[in-house]
Design a protein around this motif. Structure first.
Motif, mmCIF file in Angstrom:
data_model
loop_
_atom_site.group_PDB
_atom_site.id
_atom_site.type_symbol
_atom_site.label_atom_id
_atom_site.label_comp_id
_atom_site.label_asym_id
_atom_site.label_seq_id
_atom_site.Cartn_x
_atom_site.Cartn_y
_atom_site.Cartn_z
ATOM 1 N N ILE A 84 109.418 79.620 98.424
ATOM 2 C CA ILE A 84 109.910 78.678 99.431
ATOM 3 C C ILE A 84 108.755 77.968 100.117
ATOM 4 O O ILE A 84 108.748 76.737 100.276
ATOM 5 N N PHE A 85 107.742 78.735 100.505
ATOM 6 C CA PHE A 85 106.632 78.116 101.231
ATOM 7 C C PHE A 85 105.699 77.335 100.311
ATOM 8 O O PHE A 85 105.028 76.399 100.760
ATOM 9 N N PHE A 86 105.651 77.694 99.043
ATOM 10 C CA PHE A 86 104.943 76.845 98.080
ATOM 11 C C PHE A 86 105.561 75.457 98.094
ATOM 12 O O PHE A 86 104.862 74.438 98.208
ATOM 13 N N LEU A 87 106.883 75.395 97.964
ATOM 14 C CA LEU A 87 107.594 74.112 97.917
ATOM 15 C C LEU A 87 107.492 73.375 99.248
ATOM 16 O O LEU A 87 107.289 72.151 99.278
ATOM 17 N N VAL A 88 107.631 74.119 100.347
ATOM 18 C CA VAL A 88 107.544 73.499 101.672
ATOM 19 C C VAL A 88 106.160 72.889 101.895
ATOM 20 O O VAL A 88 106.029 71.753 102.376
ATOM 21 N N ASN A 89 105.110 73.603 101.540
ATOM 22 C CA ASN A 89 103.755 73.105 101.762
ATOM 23 C C ASN A 89 103.429 71.912 100.868
ATOM 24 O O ASN A 89 102.713 70.996 101.286
ATOM 25 N N ILE A 90 103.932 71.918 99.662
ATOM 26 C CA ILE A 90 103.754 70.751 98.788
ATOM 27 C C ILE A 90 104.480 69.551 99.373
ATOM 28 O O ILE A 90 103.949 68.429 99.403
ATOM 29 N N ALA A 91 105.715 69.777 99.860
ATOM 30 C CA ALA A 91 106.487 68.697 100.464
ATOM 31 C C ALA A 91 105.777 68.142 101.696
ATOM 32 O O ALA A 91 105.730 66.916 101.905
ATOM 33 N N ILE A 92 105.206 69.030 102.514
ATOM 34 C CA ILE A 92 104.483 68.581 103.703
ATOM 35 C C ILE A 92 103.234 67.801 103.310
ATOM 36 O O ILE A 92 102.895 66.787 103.942
ATOM 37 N N ALA A 93 102.547 68.251 102.268
ATOM 38 C CA ALA A 93 101.360 67.529 101.793
ATOM 39 C C ALA A 93 101.722 66.113 101.356
ATOM 40 O O ALA A 93 101.022 65.148 101.696
ATOM 41 N N VAL A 94 102.815 65.973 100.621
ATOM 42 C CA VAL A 94 103.273 64.649 100.193
ATOM 43 C C VAL A 94 103.682 63.812 101.404
ATOM 44 O O VAL A 94 103.373 62.620 101.490
ATOM 45 N N PHE A 95 104.354 64.455 102.361
ATOM 46 C CA PHE A 95 104.776 63.775 103.586
ATOM 47 C C PHE A 95 103.573 63.245 104.357
ATOM 48 O O PHE A 95 103.572 62.100 104.836
ATOM 49 N N ILE A 96 102.542 64.070 104.481
ATOM 50 C CA ILE A 96 101.338 63.649 105.192
ATOM 51 C C ILE A 96 100.680 62.459 104.502
ATOM 52 O O ILE A 96 100.250 61.500 105.155
ATOM 53 N N MET A 97 100.608 62.513 103.181
ATOM 54 C CA MET A 97 99.979 61.417 102.437
ATOM 55 C C MET A 97 100.760 60.118 102.592
ATOM 56 O O MET A 97 100.175 59.028 102.613
ATOM 57 N N CYS A 98 102.076 60.216 102.731
ATOM 58 C CA CYS A 98 102.919 59.018 102.808
ATOM 59 C C CYS A 98 103.016 58.440 104.219
ATOM 60 O O CYS A 98 103.037 57.218 104.391
ATOM 61 N N PHE A 99 103.061 59.311 105.227
ATOM 62 C CA PHE A 99 103.364 58.853 106.583
ATOM 63 C C PHE A 99 102.170 58.913 107.549
ATOM 64 O O PHE A 99 102.234 58.336 108.631
ATOM 65 N N TYR A 100 101.110 59.618 107.174
ATOM 66 C CA TYR A 100 99.927 59.682 108.028
ATOM 67 C C TYR A 100 98.707 59.220 107.226
ATOM 68 O O TYR A 100 97.733 59.959 107.064
ATOM 69 N N LYS A 101 98.801 57.990 106.749
ATOM 70 C CA LYS A 101 97.777 57.449 105.869
ATOM 71 C C LYS A 101 96.442 57.226 106.572
ATOM 72 O O LYS A 101 95.404 57.126 105.920
ATOM 73 N N THR A 102 96.471 57.134 107.909
ATOM 74 C CA THR A 102 95.218 56.911 108.641
ATOM 75 C C THR A 102 94.377 58.191 108.753
ATOM 76 O O THR A 102 93.200 58.123 109.067
#
Length: 221
Positions: free
Chosen positions: A49-67
């Motif tokens: 579960i946390f493998f998937l959650v952390n990957i999802a958060i990593a993708v989220f950060i790359m998409c929404f916190y580009k600065t």
């Protein structure tokens, strides 16, 4: 996908694989503690579960916190990879193993080398911010542990030091604020359901884990 994003996801996977290995090793070495309360099936499901959650958060950060810079975001996902095994162990055993604290310090030392190479002009400011955050938070937690018995353990204080070194002043306060809210709601729930009494010890690391996840998702820190 850009090369830096691929490298970023690689590190996210690597951090979490290491955490899973250390959690699995800790479970096997604590025959009188974790093995009795955490089954192998639960451990695998929890880790997946946390493998998937952390990957999802990593993708989220790359998409929404580009600065955010690569290393800035790397320190955040590095911390998350430490918190999910620590949260489980503290919840089950009321302990935070020193080897996870040491792993966090090793990660920070490695990232410092990368900062010297790629972000040299920011490294002094970053280090000052992180050291102040680590020392200030550790002192505050230590005083709290003295004034209020069973409120914060020494494992929590060591975890705060690692968090301060990875988040700095800009990120640590939102993480702690969210963690305190989670801890308060958890305590209220446990009291209402009579699963804990006022004098019972409630592990703090699970609240720190949830609060930090929430803070990183909402603010990018």
């Amino acid at each position: 996908m850009n090369f830096d994003k691929i490298v970023f996801l690689f590190f996210v996977l690597a951090f979490n694989v290491i955490s899973f290995y250390m959690l699995h090793t800790y479970k096997n070495n604590q025959e009188n503690e974790t093995v009795e309360v955490v089954g192998k099936r639960f451990l695998y499901i929890y880790s997946a579960i946390f493998f998937l959650v952390n990957i999802a958060i990593a993708v989220f950060i790359m998409c929404f916190y580009k600065t955010n810079s690569f290393l800035f975001s790397l320190k955040r996902v590095c911390l998350l990879s430490l918190l999910w095994p620590i949260g489980l162990i503290d919840f089950k055993t009321y302990k935070i193993p020193n080897k996870f604290i040491l792993l966090g310090l090793i990660y920070r030392c490695i990232i410092i080398i990368a900062e010297i190479i790629f972000e040299r002009k920011y490294i002094v400011g970053n280090l000052i911010s992180e050291v102040i955050a680590a020392i200030g938070l550790a002192l505050a937690a230590f005083l709290c542990s003295i004034c209020m018995k069973n409120s914060i353990g020494y494992g929590d204080i060591k975890l705060f030091i690692v968090m301060g070194l990875l988040l700095g002043l800009n990120g640590i306060w939102s993480a702690i604020f969210a963690s305190l809210i989670v801890a308060f709601l958890t305590a209220v729930f446990l009291l209402i359901t009579k699963k804990k009494g006022r004098k019972d010890v409630v592990p703090f690391a699970p609240s720190i884990m949830i609060g930090t996840y929430i803070s990183i998702i909402l603010t990018g820190m």
